[in-house]
Write an enzyme that holds these catalytic residues in place. Structure first.
Site, PDB file in Angstrom:
ATOM      1  N   GLU A   1       0.943  -1.038   0.223  1.00 38.40           N
ATOM      2  CA  GLU A   1      -0.062   0.303   0.114  1.00 38.40           C
ATOM      3  C   GLU A   1       0.775   1.438   0.102  1.00 38.40           C
ATOM      4  OE1 GLU A   1      -4.231   1.098   2.595  1.00 38.40           O
ATOM      5  OE2 GLU A   1      -3.346  -0.507   2.833  1.00 38.40           O
TER       6      GLU A   1
ATOM      7  N   GLU B   1      -2.135   1.053  13.628  1.00 44.00           N
ATOM      8  CA  GLU B   1      -3.306   1.296  12.387  1.00 44.00           C
ATOM      9  C   GLU B   1      -4.638   0.764  13.292  1.00 44.00           C
ATOM     10  OE1 GLU B   1      -4.970   0.054   8.334  1.00 44.00           O
ATOM     11  OE2 GLU B   1      -3.332  -1.256   9.095  1.00 44.00           O
TER      12      GLU B   1
END
Length: 750
Positions: free
Chosen positions: A349, A632
């Site tokens: 990502e 996260e």
């Protein structure tokens, strides 16, 4: 007429395998002896990433040049002073350019997006040499340069790099070189800071895993690569895999998803030095196989890599867990401020998600001088937004996802205008304005603000609410299922409408500052309409629709509520926090503001209790689990040491570390009272659980510091200000002192 900064230098490419990094070379006789060289400047750039060498020596300290930008419209070139390199040698000058895939041909994205800007990478360079007699000479890239496969036979930002040291002695057959046409109007001199090597970190432990693998712990989750010198039998392969965590005693690679994060080094039989500079990894742990002999702590080292940023903010307090939380925020920023501000640095990502930065920008600007870095990113945001189909802010900047080739069973929802993510066009400039007070840059950033608000206006219903279109909302609410990160308690339209009010309010302020008076009136009117609609439709006797921490936090901090309702909302928020046993109940939207909302409405005890909670979910829970960067998810690792089952599970995501802004300003007490800290407010707010704090900020006017402690004798504060800097010191008992520069010591009763 604009002069091409690269002159007649042509962009060149080689007919090489996609994995290979070709090395382009030329050798040129100089017009004068090298001793007559008075100056030499190398300008270069690439579609891809390049490394330039002169006579075998690096042309600069920077790596991964030219970085990542919106290549379609902005291609930065670097200018390197290479006078000493050119003047110090003998005979012909040799130039080498190694070209890697980088972000341009990086198969970027997630869910097999394999997004690329193009399939042809290319590089261009110009070397200008000046002599003592006033003459000059220019060397440029063109099809006459030669090319061979370098010692890098595989290079990918996600998957890693293979370096075959045997190729340093056998260059192999020449590769065909051809010139490539690109839009040269995209060229501009690099304005953002370069990517550099920073700390060098040695292993803290080496051991054998339960499966018999050799594992190395560097003690810190970092971004960069490993570097070492070794000797072994020719053809020996050393393989290194990277990961952020361990699971069941082995390398925890599942969160990497499709990213291999694997470097391979093939030995020549001589003493070989390796450093994989055409990739980068996010890792704390490495698994090493094939090492010749015994691997020791002095055998290899980790090189920390990120964009150049000057550290400006420091904090320490009596609670070690909070100190570690701040440490984690700082390292999360370092790891994710690599050319662009990314969401994470390790998996498949690593994109410039706008929502993450919108949440974190204020914290980022205190911790480091981010003025140039974020201004450069905002220039990309403007061109991407101006060229997007609906002229709305894309979810990621640069917007490589527009080239994604997602599989048929995956689709991205049509988020044409998303609150928080799109609001980055306004919130990031707001953070920069507050931190640095640069009106010229604010004016340059303003067109993107306008585009964002105009795109949002299409999704405002006749009610005046932003309740049309898709929203990400309070992303990663801790109560959401692992596989449904958007399933938050907060109504996404309540979140969006509150965000619209904040954005329109600052856009009006920005327009006023830069002299756009008509726009200022337009946005002020939009803000007032939004505020009226929010209170009419979402507020009933102080209760805000959804009745959860996030909606109260946003409504309070953004100033949407009337005074009576604000007081009620503060009390209700405090009640929600207490009822949750001080566990965090907010996601991306609410987390940066929930402690602010509590302390600003007089609920300091609840704010401190929320900060200091160690149970999951909380800010300090990851710290108790050994985190060295911000996670996260609140529970990226579960209490039993297993990794969260969600597909999105990163251990280096700065967004939820946005509480650092509140720590610096409220616990630490250093607040800007004017843009760019031209005036400061020193207002520490002590609370239960912390007995002292020391904070400093290196502003453009000099370093501001504040240190306070409480004991049986009361509250004591020491403030140090640069000469001439005016400050307002607000003590916990409400007393206010106006001072200018110098050191000030004040006390107050409990």
């Amino acid at each position: 007429m604009t002069t091409d900064p690269l002159g007649n230098a042509r962009f060149i490419t080689a007919r090489a395998d996609r994995d290979v990094a070709p090395r382009f070379s030329t050798e040129v006789d100089l017009d004068r002896p090298r001793s007559q060289v008075t100056a030499a400047v190398l300008r270069a750039t690439a579609h891809g990433v390049y490394e330039a060498r002169i006579d075998g020596r690096p042309a600069s300290d920077s790596v991964l040049d030219p970085g990542w930008t919106a290549y379609e419209w902005r291609l930065p070139y670097q200018e390197h002073d290479v006078s000493d390199l050119v003047a110090s040698g003998e005979g012909p000058v040799r130039l080498d350019l190694v070209l890697g895939n980088g972000w341009y041909r990086g198969d970027l994205g997630f869910a097999a997006a394999n997004a690329n800007y193009g399939e042809v990478i290319s590089v261009a360079a110009l070397l200008d040499i000046a002599y003592a007699d006033g003459s000059s000479q220019r060397i440029t890239t063109d099809a006459s340069w030669s090319a061979v496969a370098s010692d890098t036979t595989r290079n990918s930002l996600y998957d890693g790099q293979t370096i075959d040291a045997r190729r340093r002695f056998d260059e192999g057959a020449p590769l065909g070189v051809r010139e490539v046409d690109i839009d040269r109007t995209t060229l501009f001199q690099q304005s953002g800071p370069p990517v550099l090597r920073h700390e060098i970190i040695s292993p803290v432990a080496i051991w054998t895993s339960p499966s018999g693998r050799c594992l190395v712990d560097f003690g810190q989750n970092l971004v960069g690569w490993l570097r070492f010198t070794v000797q072994g039998a020719e053809g020996t392969e050393i393989e290194i895999r990277h990961a952020e965590v361990l699971e069941d005693g082995e390398l925890g690679i599942r969160p990497l998803r499709a990213a291999e994060a694997r470097d391979v080094f093939i030995l020549s039989g001589n003493e070989d030095s390796f450093e994989p500079t055409l990739t980068f990894h996010g890792f704390r742990y490495a698994e090493v196989s094939g090492w010749p002999g015994e691997l020791a702590v002095d055998s290899l080292e980790a090189v920390v890599v990120h964009s150049e940023m000057r550290r400006t903010g420091h904090f320490a307090c009596s609670e070690p867990l909070v100190n570690q939380l701040v440490h984690n925020s700082v390292w999360g920023q370092k790891g994710n401020f690599l050319s662009v501000p990314t969401d994470c640095p390790q998996r498949d990502e690593r994109l410039g998600w706008t929502g993450d930065l919108a949440a974190y920008a204020a914290s980022a600007c205190f911790q480091f001088d981010t003025a140039d870095f974020l201004d450069d990113w905002l220039a990309d945001l403007l061109v991407e937004t101006a060229h997007s189909p609906d002229r709305g802010v894309p979810l990621v900047i640069p917007d490589v996802l527009k080239y994604a080739d997602f599989p048929a069973d995956f689709s991205m929802p049509p988020w044409a205008a998303a609150a928080i993510w799109g609001d980055a066009a306004i919130w990031v400039p707001q953070a920069l304005w507050i931190a640095y007070g640069d009106a010229d840059r604010l004016a340059a950033q303003y067109p993107a603000m306008k585009l964002h608000l105009e795109s949002v206006e299409r999704y405002i219903s006749p009610t005046g609410l932003w309740d049309l279109g898709h929203q990400l909302g309070d992303w990663l609410d801790p109560d959401a299922p692992p596989d449904q990160p958007g399933a938050a308690k907060a109504d996404p339209h309540v979140v969006a409408t509150a965000c619209l009010y904040r954005s329109a309010t600052f856009a009006a302020e920005a327009a006023t500052i830069i002299g756009e008076t008509e726009d200022a009136a337009r946005w002020a009117e939009l803000a007032e309409r939004t505020r009226t609609a929010f209170n009419a439709h979402y507020v009933d006797g102080g209760i805000v629709t959804s009745d959860c921490a996030t909606v109260y936090a946003l409504a309070i901090v953004f100033g949407v509520l009337d005074d009576d309702d604000r007081a009620f909302a503060g009390a209700r928020l405090a009640e929600i926090v207490r009822d949750a046993d001080y566990r965090v109940t907010t996601g991306f939207a609410g987390t940066p503001f929930v402690t602010w909302a509590l302390s600003e409405t007089g609920h300091v005890g609840e704010a401190y209790a929320l900060l200091l909670e160690t149970g999951c979910p909380s800010w300090l829970y990851p710290v108790t689990m050994g985190a060295t960067t911000v996670w996260e998810r609140w529970d990226s690792m579960l209490p039993d040491g297993t990794i969260n089952a969600g597909e999105m599970t990163s251990f280096n995501h700065y967004a939820l570390g946005a509480v650092a802004d509140w720590i610096y300003q409220v616990v630490g007490g250093i607040r800007p009272a004017a843009p760019g800290y031209g005036r400061v407010r020193i207002q520490p707010v002590p609370g239960p659980g912390i007995t002292w704090a020391e904070t400093s900020y290196a502003s453009a006017h000099g370093t501001v510091s504040a240190a306070w402690r409480t004991d049986e004798g009361g509250f004591a504060l020491e403030v140090a200000l640069p000469d001439g800097l005016p400050a307002e010191i607000v003590l916990p008992d409400g007393r206010v002192e106006q001072v200018v520069g110098g050191v000030h010591r004040l006390t107050a009763a409990h």
